[in-house]
Every structure is written in C-alpha cells, then in structure tokens.
Design a protein around this motif. Structure first.
Motif, PDB file in Angstrom:
ATOM      1  N   PHE A 177       0.838  -1.205   0.000  1.00  0.00           N
ATOM      2  CA  PHE A 177       0.000   0.000   0.000  1.00  0.00           C
ATOM      3  C   PHE A 177       0.870   1.250   0.000  1.00  0.00           C
ATOM      4  N   LEU A 178       1.989   1.190   0.728  1.00  0.00           N
ATOM      5  CA  LEU A 178       2.858   2.360   0.828  1.00  0.00           C
ATOM      6  C   LEU A 178       3.726   2.545  -0.411  1.00  0.00           C
ATOM      7  N   GLY A 179       4.444   1.506  -0.807  1.00  0.00           N
ATOM      8  CA  GLY A 179       5.458   1.670  -1.852  1.00  0.00           C
ATOM      9  C   GLY A 179       5.172   1.014  -3.175  1.00  0.00           C
ATOM     10  N   GLY A 180       4.037   0.331  -3.318  1.00  0.00           N
ATOM     11  CA  GLY A 180       3.672  -0.266  -4.592  1.00  0.00           C
ATOM     12  C   GLY A 180       4.650  -1.343  -5.043  1.00  0.00           C
ATOM     13  N   LEU A 181       4.812  -1.489  -6.364  1.00  0.00           N
ATOM     14  CA  LEU A 181       5.661  -2.534  -6.918  1.00  0.00           C
ATOM     15  C   LEU A 181       7.119  -2.347  -6.514  1.00  0.00           C
ATOM     16  N   THR A 182       7.603  -1.120  -6.438  1.00  0.00           N
ATOM     17  CA  THR A 182       8.999  -0.894  -6.049  1.00  0.00           C
ATOM     18  C   THR A 182       9.267  -1.448  -4.669  1.00  0.00           C
ATOM     19  N   SER A 183       8.355  -1.209  -3.744  1.00  0.00           N
ATOM     20  CA  SER A 183       8.491  -1.749  -2.397  1.00  0.00           C
ATOM     21  C   SER A 183       8.509  -3.269  -2.423  1.00  0.00           C
ATOM     22  N   ALA A 184       7.616  -3.869  -3.222  1.00  0.00           N
ATOM     23  CA  ALA A 184       7.568  -5.326  -3.323  1.00  0.00           C
ATOM     24  C   ALA A 184       8.872  -5.869  -3.898  1.00  0.00           C
ATOM     25  N   ILE A 185       9.408  -5.212  -4.941  1.00  0.00           N
ATOM     26  CA  ILE A 185      10.630  -5.693  -5.589  1.00  0.00           C
ATOM     27  C   ILE A 185      11.820  -5.661  -4.639  1.00  0.00           C
ATOM     28  N   TYR A 186      12.035  -4.526  -3.958  1.00  0.00           N
ATOM     29  CA  TYR A 186      13.190  -4.443  -3.064  1.00  0.00           C
ATOM     30  C   TYR A 186      13.023  -5.344  -1.842  1.00  0.00           C
ATOM     31  N   ASN A 187      11.802  -5.544  -1.388  1.00  0.00           N
ATOM     32  CA  ASN A 187      11.573  -6.514  -0.320  1.00  0.00           C
ATOM     33  C   ASN A 187      11.829  -7.928  -0.806  1.00  0.00           C
ATOM     34  N   GLU A 188      11.513  -8.201  -2.077  1.00  0.00           N
ATOM     35  CA  GLU A 188      11.777  -9.529  -2.630  1.00  0.00           C
ATOM     36  C   GLU A 188      13.272  -9.816  -2.710  1.00  0.00           C
ATOM     37  N   VAL A 189      14.074  -8.791  -2.994  1.00  0.00           N
ATOM     38  CA  VAL A 189      15.531  -8.970  -2.995  1.00  0.00           C
ATOM     39  C   VAL A 189      16.016  -9.298  -1.587  1.00  0.00           C
ATOM     40  N   LEU A 190      15.505  -8.555  -0.589  1.00  0.00           N
ATOM     41  CA  LEU A 190      15.838  -8.850   0.806  1.00  0.00           C
ATOM     42  C   LEU A 190      15.416 -10.267   1.175  1.00  0.00           C
ATOM     43  N   GLN A 191      14.233 -10.654   0.774  1.00  0.00           N
ATOM     44  CA  GLN A 191      13.717 -11.977   1.107  1.00  0.00           C
ATOM     45  C   GLN A 191      14.527 -13.079   0.430  1.00  0.00           C
ATOM     46  N   PHE A 192      15.024 -12.818  -0.780  1.00  0.00           N
ATOM     47  CA  PHE A 192      15.851 -13.794  -1.473  1.00  0.00           C
ATOM     48  C   PHE A 192      17.077 -14.151  -0.640  1.00  0.00           C
ATOM     49  N   PHE A 193      17.807 -13.135  -0.158  1.00  0.00           N
ATOM     50  CA  PHE A 193      19.010 -13.393   0.620  1.00  0.00           C
ATOM     51  C   PHE A 193      18.681 -14.023   1.970  1.00  0.00           C
ATOM     52  N   LEU A 194      17.561 -13.645   2.556  1.00  0.00           N
ATOM     53  CA  LEU A 194      17.154 -14.264   3.814  1.00  0.00           C
ATOM     54  C   LEU A 194      16.885 -15.755   3.644  1.00  0.00           C
ATOM     55  N   ILE A 195      16.229 -16.108   2.560  1.00  0.00           N
ATOM     56  CA  ILE A 195      15.911 -17.519   2.302  1.00  0.00           C
ATOM     57  C   ILE A 195      17.183 -18.328   2.098  1.00  0.00           C
ATOM     58  N   VAL A 196      18.131 -17.771   1.352  1.00  0.00           N
ATOM     59  CA  VAL A 196      19.405 -18.475   1.139  1.00  0.00           C
ATOM     60  C   VAL A 196      20.135 -18.650   2.471  1.00  0.00           C
ATOM     61  N   LEU A 197      20.231 -17.582   3.258  1.00  0.00           N
ATOM     62  CA  LEU A 197      20.937 -17.658   4.537  1.00  0.00           C
ATOM     63  C   LEU A 197      20.224 -18.561   5.533  1.00  0.00           C
ATOM     64  N   GLY A 198      18.892 -18.627   5.436  1.00  0.00           N
ATOM     65  CA  GLY A 198      18.139 -19.430   6.377  1.00  0.00           C
ATOM     66  C   GLY A 198      18.162 -20.915   6.081  1.00  0.00           C
ATOM     67  N   PHE A 199      18.272 -21.289   4.797  1.00  0.00           N
ATOM     68  CA  PHE A 199      18.142 -22.695   4.433  1.00  0.00           C
ATOM     69  C   PHE A 199      19.466 -23.390   4.122  1.00  0.00           C
ATOM     70  N   ALA A 200      20.496 -22.651   3.778  1.00  0.00           N
ATOM     71  CA  ALA A 200      21.794 -23.279   3.523  1.00  0.00           C
ATOM     72  C   ALA A 200      22.308 -24.040   4.746  1.00  0.00           C
ATOM     73  N   PRO A 201      22.251 -23.466   5.957  1.00  0.00           N
ATOM     74  CA  PRO A 201      22.696 -24.237   7.129  1.00  0.00           C
ATOM     75  C   PRO A 201      21.832 -25.468   7.378  1.00  0.00           C
ATOM     76  N   LEU A 202      20.551 -25.402   7.041  1.00  0.00           N
ATOM     77  CA  LEU A 202      19.655 -26.540   7.250  1.00  0.00           C
ATOM     78  C   LEU A 202      20.078 -27.726   6.386  1.00  0.00           C
ATOM     79  N   VAL A 203      20.414 -27.469   5.144  1.00  0.00           N
ATOM     80  CA  VAL A 203      20.860 -28.534   4.243  1.00  0.00           C
ATOM     81  C   VAL A 203      22.172 -29.123   4.743  1.00  0.00           C
ATOM     82  N   PHE A 204      23.089 -28.261   5.176  1.00  0.00           N
ATOM     83  CA  PHE A 204      24.378 -28.737   5.689  1.00  0.00           C
ATOM     84  C   PHE A 204      24.195 -29.638   6.900  1.00  0.00           C
ATOM     85  N   LEU A 205      23.396 -29.204   7.872  1.00  0.00           N
ATOM     86  CA  LEU A 205      23.186 -29.993   9.090  1.00  0.00           C
ATOM     87  C   LEU A 205      22.453 -31.297   8.790  1.00  0.00           C
TER      88      LEU A 205
END
Length: 607
Positions: free
Chosen positions: A170-198
């Motif tokens: 509602f606040l930032g439209g598609l631009t807000s969604a896109i930059y949040n998606e970039v943040l979420q991409f790195f979070l998902i990688v950082l969150g799941f890589a250790p899980l696969v290793f363990l």
C-alpha cells in the motif's frame, strides 16, 4: 508447540521492521500510477532478476517443493531443470521484446494489442482469480506454520501476515515489493543453507541420503534409486514416485505448464517490465535462471532429508507440535512418526492426526508433507538460528503473497477498472484505485487460504490452478506471437475451449486414493492417475492441445488483421534486436547459452 527464545523473536521482529521500513521509505517516490504498478520502469537488471525469482520463491516454492521432495524425491528437480530454465531462457530471448517493446502495462493489455478486447478481458478475469488463489496458498501455509509451530491462532496468524504485506505494498507499490523480494531472497538463502548442511551431516552426506532413501524406495515398492535419480525410472508411470512417464513429464511440465507459467504469468513478467531498458528486461529472467537452477539443493533436499533423518539425530530435538485435521481443530501429535510394522519410516514428517492414522487406498499412512521443511527447522536449528530459519520461511510466504497482490492490483486497475468501469479518469484516481485493489486483493486472499487446506501438498494444488489458466494461455501466446494469421476471435474461442477441456478432464479423472471433489471426479471417474501431479500434467496437456487446435481452426475461417497493425507484436514482423550496449558476456544470448549448458550438466549428473 515450540517455545522460541528472545533472540528468535528479535530476529523476526527485526525483519518486520525492515520490511515495513522499505515500504515507508519508498512511499515518497510513488507519485503516478506507473510508479505504483510498474516502478516507473527504472529498476536495474540485477534487482529485477532477483525479484523475478523471489516473486516465485513463495510458500509454494519453499514449503511446496520441500513437500514434493519428501513425496517424490529428486524427481522434483524437474520443476527447475526442465520445468523452469528452458522457459526462462525462451522468455528472455524471444518474448520480452514484445512485452517491453509494445509498452503494454500488463500481459492482458498485450493480448488486447495483439488480438482484441474480449481476449484481454477473459485473461484479466482468469488471471485475477488465479493470483488471489496463489496468494491464498501463501497465506494458508504461513497461518498453518505459525499455528502448528508456535501455537498461534490460525485465523490470527493469517490476518497478521496479510496486514504486514498489505502495509508495505500500500505504501510503496511494486517498487516496495521488488526491493523486499531482494531482501527476502538473501534471507531464504541464509536461512536454508545451514539446514541442508546440518541435515546432510546427520545422514552421512549425499551417499548416506542415497542409501537411506534406497531403503525407503524398496519398502514402498520402487527400485532403490527411485528417489535419488531424476530420469532413470521415467520409462513408465508405475516405476517412479511421481506416477508419470517421461512424455507426460516433458510435455505436461517441461513444455505446457513451464512455458505457460514463466512466459505468460504477469506475476513474474511484471518484474521484467519494471527494468530500465530493453536489454535489462531481456536479461532479467536469464539472471534469475542462475540461482533458480541451484535452488533444488536448497528447497528440495530438506524434504528428502525429513523423510529419512533419524528423530534422535541433529542439533535440536523437535518438541511436540500441534497438528490439526482442519485449521481450527488442533490435536496434539509428536514430531516423530512411525508407521505400521514393515512399512517405510516417515523420518520426522508427521501425519495429519493422532489416533488411527489417515490412510490412503493402498493402506499407507497419509503424511502431512507440507510440514517436512518446518520439521527440519525445528529438529536441527538451535535458538537464534531457528529464528533465522523461521524468518526465512516467513519471508518466502510474504514474497509469494506480495508478488500475487501486486500483479492483481495492476490487472484489476488497468485491464478491468480503467477499461470497463471508469475510462478517462485522472491518473491520481487510478493510483487511488490501485491502493484500494491492494486491500481487496488481500481480503480475497484470506478467503482463498481456507480452500488450500484440503491438499496435503500445496504444490499439487498450485500446479492444478496453472493447468486451468496458464496452459491454454500459452497456446494462445505461442500462436499469437509466432503466427500472424492468428485472429482475435480464434484466441478468445481457443482460451474458452482450453479451459473447458481442462475442467472436463479434471472432472472425469481422479488421483489414486483420493475422494471425489476438489481433486476431480465430479463428472464421473473415467480414469485414475497414480498421483495428483500425473493428473495435473495430463490436464495441462489436454487444455493446451485443445486451445492450440481450436485457435488454428477458427483462425483459418476468420479474417486476420493487416500486417502493418501487428508490427512490434508478432515475431516475423518485428525487427531483430542487436544488443550492443553491453559487453558480449553480458548479452542475453551469451547468458542463455551458459544457462542451458549448466542445466544439461545438472540433468546428466542426476540422471
């Protein structure tokens, strides 16, 4: 129920602060409807590339692919190596010039330019319905996760999650969604890589996983390598867990569903259309293809590991959690599961209920595969790391939901509201309507979340939705972009016929062990498929073939448009692009060749 430490809550709270902060910071840049819906076509290629993949990296990817990994094994990688990469290359090289070059603001608007108004309207309505269903799947998965793992109310969980997504879009439209998606991409990688290793460490590496899954495969009636080899057992539907032969896989998934999604779904196309140049738009899906081809190791392996990992191994012992037969009727179960004597072990994948377990037609215990990845997080992650893992899950849910909501508000405002209800209004009015559509889209998604509860694998449900909507649409696009003789009347008739054919096939078929209803058979059971995916692949094939044939036949008896009206919209009538603005190794064709070579190698390694 799992008890989180203060550090886990701190990690999640920090994430929510960042997400809402990005939306608030970008609000001042949203001045026009194009800023809100298309980011003013100003985003660099590397950002749109990561957003392109992250918008698809929702609950259906992280939870659904983990569920499919537990249910079908490494064959789930076909959703990537033949079910995504070739189509992503195709849209980057051949289809983005039409989308971006025509200056269409959405996929339905391109259909209007190429065909006519009624074809656009049909696609806009069907796509709007599909996006809210997909968004509802993300909400359902998030609500279920928070309910089962943290003991939160299912209803409260989905309302809170929906509220956060609503706020930053509602606040930032598609631009807000896109930059949040970039943040979420790195979070998902950082969150799941250790899980696969363990997880791999706990089972003795890849060789240990292969050995354990071989035991599971033989106990379920398959060859030892059925869960760890992607192609070797695709000769017949009965020899692999997916229950489909190679032709149904290649045609249904690799061609119809894959190209139908990646080449025509405005959810992902919208990210490329926000790029700052034609070359950047073409590079967007190709940049996304590099991490996409590696994601099976991040999201499928946790599901495969959950099926065989010992309940007594790992860093953290999973506490009892709450499960339910419906979102609002919890009953306590433990995270470890055993089946009847002589049956294969379920690892740490729980069944949906306690007491007498739910069984399929063959007498096997029905497992809640959607919990495979969450159970891995609980089993292996200690405090702090668990907070990061849960935040990665939340990020995936919100990414998927946000992608669908931004696509919905654009299609509703431009292709339905502006075209048929209020044409000629000031731009500020459409900007306001876009924000209102965001609220409405979130509200409808909440309702759709409850429909998803009837499937034990949300990926199966999502692929079924794609079979009805995207499969016939791809036939329309393929003919429209590459055959100038295709007419508007033919496109509309073909789309209707393809969708009806999908409904007819689905209504006359049923997966083995399923009951008549949302999974099919509502018109009578004429044929039975070994799995939901096998049924969906053939539903998609029927829909695409029907639309393709009907469109050709109707085109031959109706009047085509003049060639000069189709310049920039049809392949043979559009000048070929020459990418001289970037170095040779950055050009779309070079990137495409590298992507395809690596994909072939991955298929060969896991053949």
């Amino acid at each position: 129920m799992t008890t989180l430490g203060w550090v886990d809550y701190a990690v999640m709270l920090l994430y929510f602060v960042f997400v809402l902060g990005i939306g608030a910071a970008l609000r001042r840049y949203v001045r026009t409807s194009e800023d809100f819906f298309l980011s003013g076509r100003s985003i660099p290629a590397w950002v749109t590339g990561l957003a392109f993949i992250s918008a698809n990296l929702g609950a259906q990817e992280v939870i659904g692919m983990g569920a499919s990994g537990a249910k079908y094994g490494i064959a789930t990688s076909h959703f990537y190596w033949i079910g995504a990469i070739p189509a992503m290359v195709f849209i980057g090289l051949f289809m983005m010039p039409f989308y971006y070059g025509s200056r269409a603001r959405s996929v339905p608007e391109y259909l209007k330019l190429r065909f006519d108004e009624k074809t656009r309207a049909l696609n806009a309505v069907s796509f709007a319905i599909m996006t809210v269903f997909s968004s509802g799947i993300s909400l359902y998965a998030m609500g279920k996760l928070l309910h089962l793992l943290l003991g939160w109310s299912f209803d409260l969980s989905i309302f809170v999650a929906a509220g956060v997504v609503l706020a930053y879009i509602f606040l930032g439209g598609l631009t807000s969604a896109i930059y949040n998606e970039v943040l979420q991409f790195f979070l998902i990688v950082l969150g799941f890589a250790p899980l696969v290793f363990l997880g791999l460490r706990a089972v003795g590496g890849w060789s240990g996983l292969v050995a354990r899954l071989a035991d599971h495969a033989t106990a379920t009636g398959f060859a030892p390598g059925a869960y760890t080899r992607s192609w070797a057992f695709m000769g017949h539907a009965s020899t692999n867990p997916v229950g489909v032969e190679w032709f149904g896989l290649v045609m249904g998934l690799g061609f119809v569903l894959s190209f139908g999604y990646w080449c025509t779904d405005f959810l992902v196309v919208q990210r490329a259309m926000a790029a700052n140049s034609m070359t950047a738009a073409r590079r967007t899906p190709l940049i996304a293809a590099f991490p996409k081809m590696l994601f099976p190791f991040l999201v499928i392996l946790p599901g495969m590991l959950a099926l065989v990992v010992s309940p007594t191994s790992g860093v953290r012992q999973a506490a009892p959690i709450v499960s339910s037969t419906s979102p609002t009727s919890p009953t306590s179960i433990t995270s470890t599961t055993s089946t009847t004597s002589g049956a294969p072990s379920a690892g740490i994948v729980p069944p949906p209920r306690t007491g007498a377990p739910l069984r399929d037609a063959a007498g096997g215990v029905v497992l809640d595969y959607d919990l495979a990845t969450p159970m891995m997080l609980l089993h292996f992650f200690p405090a702090g790391l668990l907070g990061l893992g849960l935040t990665a899950l939340l990020a995936s849910f919100m990414s998927g939901m946000a992608g669908n909501v931004t696509a919905f508000n654009t299609v509703w405002t431009y292709d339905l509201y502006q075209s048929y209800m209020r044409p000629g209004a000031p731009d500020t009015h459409y900007l306001a309507m876009g924000r209102f559509a965001t609220v409405a889209g979130v509200a409808i998604s909440i309702a759709a979340a409850y429909v998803a509860a009837s499937f034990n694998n949300i990926m199966d449900f999502l692929q079924l939705v794609f079979a009805f909507v995207n499969a016939p649409l791809f036939a329309t696009f393929a003919l429209g972009m590459f055959w100038k003789r295709t007419t508007g009347h033919a496109a509309f008739t073909g789309l209707v016929a393809g969708t009806l054919a999908a409904a007819l096939h689905h209504g006359l078929s049923l997966p083995a062990g399923a009951s008549v209803g949302v999974k099919g058979g509502y018109l009578g059971v004429v044929t039975t498929f070994p799995s939901e995916l096998a049924q969906t692949f053939w539903t998609a094939i029927v829909a695409w073939t029907t639309c393709f044939v009907v469109t050709i036949l109707v085109s031959l008896v109706t009047r085509p448009r003049a060639p000069e009206e189709l310049r920039g919209l049809v392949y043979g009538l559009t000048p070929k692009l020459v990418d001289t603005a970037v170095a040779w190794f950055q050009r779309p064709v070079t990137l495409a060749v590298v992507v395809l070579v690596v994909t072939v190698i991955l298929n060969a390694v896991f053949f």
